[in-house]
Design an enzyme around this catalytic site. Sequence first.
Site, PDB file in Angstrom:
ATOM      1  N   LYS A 107       0.820  -1.232   0.000  1.00 39.44           N
ATOM      2  CA  LYS A 107       0.000   0.000   0.000  1.00 39.44           C
ATOM      3  C   LYS A 107       0.839   1.261   0.000  1.00 39.44           C
ATOM      4  O   LYS A 107       0.435   2.276  -0.558  1.00 39.44           O
ATOM      5  CB  LYS A 107      -0.988  -0.006   1.177  1.00 39.44           C
ATOM      6  N   VAL A 134      -5.384  -3.502   0.703  1.00 44.44           N
ATOM      7  CA  VAL A 134      -6.411  -2.874   1.561  1.00 44.44           C
ATOM      8  C   VAL A 134      -7.289  -3.964   2.168  1.00 44.44           C
ATOM      9  O   VAL A 134      -7.882  -4.761   1.446  1.00 44.44           O
ATOM     10  CB  VAL A 134      -7.304  -1.903   0.752  1.00 44.44           C
ATOM     11  N   ASP A 203      -0.323   3.901   7.673  1.00 46.32           N
ATOM     12  CA  ASP A 203      -0.765   2.722   6.891  1.00 46.32           C
ATOM     13  C   ASP A 203      -2.228   2.885   6.470  1.00 46.32           C
ATOM     14  O   ASP A 203      -2.595   2.577   5.337  1.00 46.32           O
ATOM     15  CB  ASP A 203      -0.583   1.463   7.763  1.00 46.32           C
ATOM     16  N   LYS A 207      -3.969   3.272   2.660  1.00 43.25           N
ATOM     17  CA  LYS A 207      -5.112   2.458   2.194  1.00 43.25           C
ATOM     18  C   LYS A 207      -6.267   3.356   1.756  1.00 43.25           C
ATOM     19  O   LYS A 207      -6.922   3.086   0.741  1.00 43.25           O
ATOM     20  CB  LYS A 207      -5.538   1.490   3.307  1.00 43.25           C
TER      21      LYS A 207
HETATM   22  N1  HSE Z   1       0.176  -3.662   9.188  1.00 39.73           N
HETATM   23  C1  HSE Z   1      -1.057  -3.824   8.491  1.00 39.73           C
HETATM   24  C2  HSE Z   1      -2.187  -3.915   9.501  1.00 39.73           C
HETATM   25  C3  HSE Z   1      -0.998  -5.058   7.650  1.00 39.73           C
HETATM   26  O1  HSE Z   1      -1.897  -4.117  10.674  1.00 39.73           O
HETATM   27  O2  HSE Z   1      -3.337  -3.804   9.114  1.00 39.73           O
HETATM   28  C4  HSE Z   1      -2.147  -5.226   6.697  1.00 39.73           C
HETATM   29  O3  HSE Z   1      -2.179  -4.204   5.738  1.00 39.73           O
END
Ligand code: HSE
Length: 326
Positions: A107, A134, A203, A207
Site C-alpha cells: 500500500k 487494503v 498505513d 489504504k
Molecule cells: N500492518 C497492516 C495492519 C498489515 O496491521 O493492518 C495489513 O495491511
Amino acid sequence: MAASKVNVGLLGMGNIGTGAYKTLEMNRRLIEENTGLDISIPKILEKDTGRKRDVTVLPEQFTQRPDDILKDPDISIVIELLGGIEPATGFMLAAMENGKHVVTANKAALAANYDRLVGAAKANGVMLRFEASVGGGIPILNALTTALLANEFVEIQGILNGTTNYILTQMAEGGLSYGDALKAAQGKGFAEADPTEDVEGHDVANKLSILISLIFGRRIPPQDIPTEGITGISMDDIARAAAEDSKIKLIAVAHRDGAGIEYSVKPAFVKNSHPLAGVNNEFNAIFVKGNAVGELMFYGRGAGPLPTGSAVMGDVIEIAKATTGE
Ligand code: HSE
C-alpha cells in the site's frame, strides 16, 4: 487435459510472502482441480534464506539478484511483497516493462506511485492487481471494481488497520498495556516492518488514498489526508469511552461533499450499539455507500500472513485465468 503451467516469481519472503507461499502450498491441488492451473513459485528474491518458515522451500529457489526474476522469460507473474516504496516500485515497473503481470500488497508503494504503476500496466499491456493492499483478506477492491461498478459512490468508512485495532481491543478487553499489545501484534505478523506506520495512522492513510483513487477517481496523496494515530490514546481514554458505552476505534472516512471529497484518519468514540464497535483484534470492516446499492459492510481479517496470502494468491489466479484462457 493437461493443466496450464504458470510460473510466478516472488519478491520478498517475510511474513506475507511466507503466507502467500503457504496458501499456494496448502491449496495447490485444489486450485488445479478447480481452475486447470498448475501454479508454482520457482524463484524467490530474499536475503534471509535461513529463517524458519514452516513451508517447503529449497535453497535453489532463493536468489539475491532481482533480474533472475524480472528478466526470466519463463516467469509470467511477479508478486511484490517487499514492502516500502523503493526498491519495490522500481522492481514493479521493471517487471511490467518486461511484459510481466504484477501482484502486490504494497500500500505504501501504491499510494505514493499510483498513477505511475497503473500507467505502466496500461502502457505495457499487463495486469496489475493489489487486492491484498487494503483490508487483508477482505475482497473489497474486487467488489468495488467489479460488482459495484454501476454505482456512484457516496461514502466509504471503516477500520483499515489490524495492528491498531488489535492493540485497542487488547487494551480495552485483554488488560494489556499498549507496549505489550504492540509486541503481540508484531509476533502475530500483523504489524509493518516499522510499526510506526501502523500506530501513527500512515498505513491507514495509504489504504484510504488507494480507496479514494478507485471509488472517486481522485488522487489524494496520503500525506494530504489529515491523519492521527493511536499513540496518544491512554488507558484513561479507554476507560472514558467505556463509561460512555463506547469503544475507541481508528476510523478512516471519505465522503462526497458537494463537488469535493472530505477525508480523514483519526481515533473516534464508537457507540457499542454501532457495528464497528464489535470489530475486534485484527479484524477490519469497511462500510460502502453507493447511490444504487445503498449501504454495504465488508468484514474479515485485515492483517496476518494467511488472510493476506489468500488475497495475493486470488489475484495471481485471476491473472493466470485471464491470460491462459482457463
Ligand atoms: N500492518 C497492516 C495492519 C498489515 O496491521 O493492518 C495489513 O495491511
